[in-house]
Design an enzyme around this catalytic site. Structure first.
Site, mmCIF file in Angstrom:
data_model
loop_
_atom_site.group_PDB
_atom_site.id
_atom_site.type_symbol
_atom_site.label_atom_id
_atom_site.label_comp_id
_atom_site.label_asym_id
_atom_site.label_seq_id
_atom_site.Cartn_x
_atom_site.Cartn_y
_atom_site.Cartn_z
ATOM 1 N N ASP A 37 11.629 44.337 -63.273
ATOM 2 C CA ASP A 37 11.526 45.751 -63.646
ATOM 3 C C ASP A 37 10.694 45.931 -64.914
ATOM 4 O O ASP A 37 10.506 44.996 -65.698
ATOM 5 C CB ASP A 37 12.927 46.322 -63.904
ATOM 6 C CG ASP A 37 13.610 46.734 -62.617
ATOM 7 O OD1 ASP A 37 12.944 46.805 -61.581
ATOM 8 O OD2 ASP A 37 14.829 46.993 -62.670
ATOM 9 N N LYS A 58 9.008 51.568 -61.878
ATOM 10 C CA LYS A 58 8.379 52.326 -62.957
ATOM 11 C C LYS A 58 9.400 52.531 -64.053
ATOM 12 O O LYS A 58 10.582 52.313 -63.853
ATOM 13 C CB LYS A 58 7.946 53.699 -62.441
ATOM 14 C CG LYS A 58 7.003 53.654 -61.276
ATOM 15 C CD LYS A 58 6.634 55.069 -60.887
ATOM 16 C CE LYS A 58 6.093 55.135 -59.480
ATOM 17 N NZ LYS A 58 6.534 56.330 -58.797
ATOM 18 N N MET A 171 19.514 57.384 -69.147
ATOM 19 C CA MET A 171 18.423 58.191 -68.584
ATOM 20 C C MET A 171 18.604 59.666 -68.926
ATOM 21 O O MET A 171 18.360 60.536 -68.086
ATOM 22 C CB MET A 171 18.344 57.999 -67.054
ATOM 23 C CG MET A 171 17.953 56.599 -66.652
ATOM 24 S SD MET A 171 17.953 56.337 -64.872
ATOM 25 C CE MET A 171 19.668 55.933 -64.578
HETATM 26 N N1 SAH Z 1 20.782 48.506 -65.615
HETATM 27 C C1 SAH Z 1 20.416 48.997 -66.942
HETATM 28 C C2 SAH Z 1 20.186 50.496 -66.952
HETATM 29 C C3 SAH Z 1 18.985 50.944 -66.140
HETATM 30 S S1 SAH Z 1 18.709 52.671 -66.249
HETATM 31 C C4 SAH Z 1 21.498 48.592 -67.938
HETATM 32 O O1 SAH Z 1 22.547 48.092 -67.526
HETATM 33 O O2 SAH Z 1 21.289 48.772 -69.145
HETATM 34 C C5 SAH Z 1 17.547 52.740 -67.575
HETATM 35 C C6 SAH Z 1 18.187 53.395 -68.782
HETATM 36 O O3 SAH Z 1 18.936 52.434 -69.513
HETATM 37 C C7 SAH Z 1 17.214 53.969 -69.776
HETATM 38 O O4 SAH Z 1 16.784 55.258 -69.395
HETATM 39 C C8 SAH Z 1 18.076 54.031 -71.018
HETATM 40 O O5 SAH Z 1 18.985 55.118 -70.959
HETATM 41 C C9 SAH Z 1 18.893 52.750 -70.887
HETATM 42 N N2 SAH Z 1 18.285 51.616 -71.607
HETATM 43 C C10 SAH Z 1 17.713 50.529 -71.070
HETATM 44 N N3 SAH Z 1 17.318 49.670 -72.036
HETATM 45 C C11 SAH Z 1 17.656 50.235 -73.208
HETATM 46 C C12 SAH Z 1 17.529 49.830 -74.573
HETATM 47 N N4 SAH Z 1 16.986 48.660 -74.916
HETATM 48 N N5 SAH Z 1 18.014 50.670 -75.522
HETATM 49 C C13 SAH Z 1 18.599 51.832 -75.204
HETATM 50 N N6 SAH Z 1 18.745 52.267 -73.937
HETATM 51 C C14 SAH Z 1 18.277 51.475 -72.949
#
Ligand code: SAH
Length: 254
Positions: A37, A58, A171
């Site tokens: 991803d 994306k 998100m």
């Molecule tokens: N599976 C992932 C989430 C995917 S959805 C997990 O468990 O974290 C993607 C969302 O995750 C982003 O829009 C944001 O809200 C959050 N996210 C992912 N990486 C992040 C980071 N390093 N810091 C803060 N929020 C993050």
């Protein structure tokens, strides 16, 4: 059908490459092919030194045909390779569309395993140094997103947020104003403490502490990276990170 491979749905963690499990690192070393991803750190992908590496997905708004295409590619890959790694940001089982991939893999009788990772909300909690279940203030945590995929039924995310002691919103920064307006119109206090944690665990990490009423302004003016919104009384004492210099956040905190 000559199916030989196993598909591993692997959590890459929130950002920093050393927040990867040993199991994930070992699988990456053994991988023949890796589908990764957008939010996965390049150093993590580089651990798969003998694998073919394929970027999928994306930053946001991946639509369902693209997802179907990924599902199909996983199945095709398992028919050619022994170790197929599907590398997802954070934990694969949270807001990662893992179930669609699992269902497709199962339908084709392909073996699979899930390797958990550190999800963004928990990395963000570590960054701000506040327990999501601080004794006396919070006995539950809700992970939610207001985001709805094309064709998906609506859901009352605000109800879940209002019912939670502590809430992590994924998100959500792009619609932070609507989130705040909705929650306040449904009874949340405009003063409810909120923290936006951006790029948790990366060197660009920072957090912004605001009242719920100011969430939209803060998000619109300052956030560019992936960010999670934390809401709840447990965040009442959080100081903004030093990296935050913009005057809007300061005047709001004062
Ligand atoms: N599976 C992932 C989430 C995917 S959805 C997990 O468990 O974290 C993607 C969302 O995750 C982003 O829009 C944001 O809200 C959050 N996210 C992912 N990486 C992040 C980071 N390093 N810091 C803060 N929020 C993050």
């Amino acid at each position: 059908m000559n199916v030989t491979g196993t598909v591993y749905l692997v959590g890459a963690g929130p950002g920093a490459p050393d927040l990867l499990t040993l199991r994930a690192a070992e699988l990456l070393r053994r991988a023949d092919i890796v589908f990764y991803d957008a939010l996965v750190h390049p150093d993590t992908i580089a651990l798969a030194d003998k694998a073919e590496k394929i970027a999928v997905g994306k930053r946001c708004g991946r639509h369902s045909t693209a997802q179907r295409f990924i599902n199909k590619r996983l199945v095709d890959a398992a028919q050619k390779h022994a170790v197929v790694v599907r590398l997802k940001g954070g934990d694969p089982m949270l807001f990662g569309r893992a179930q669609e991939e699992i269902d497709e893999i199962e339908q084709h009788g392909i073996n699979y395993q899930i390797v958990p990772g550190i999800t963004a909300a928990l990395a963000a909690s570590a960054s701000v140094g506040v327990s999501m279940t601080r004794r006396g203030l919070s006995r539950n945590v809700t992970f939610l997103t207001p985001r709805r995929g094309a064709g998906e039924k609506g859901h009352d995310w605000a109800h879940s947020a209002l019912a939670a002691d502590t809430c992590a919103i994924y998100m959500g920064v792009g619609e932070a104003t609507q989130i705040a307006d909705t929650l306040i119109s449904r009874g949340a206090s405009p003063d409810l403490p909120a923290v936006i944690v951006e790029s948790a665990t990366l060197h660009t990490e920072r957090h912004i502490t605001v009242r719920l009423a100011d969430l939209g302004t803060a998000a619109a003016q300052t956030i560019t990276g992936p960010a999670v919104i934390l809401l709840g009384e447990v965040y009442a004492q959080v100081q903004p990170s030093e990296a935050v210099v913009e005057p809007v956040a300061r005047s709001r905190i004062a």
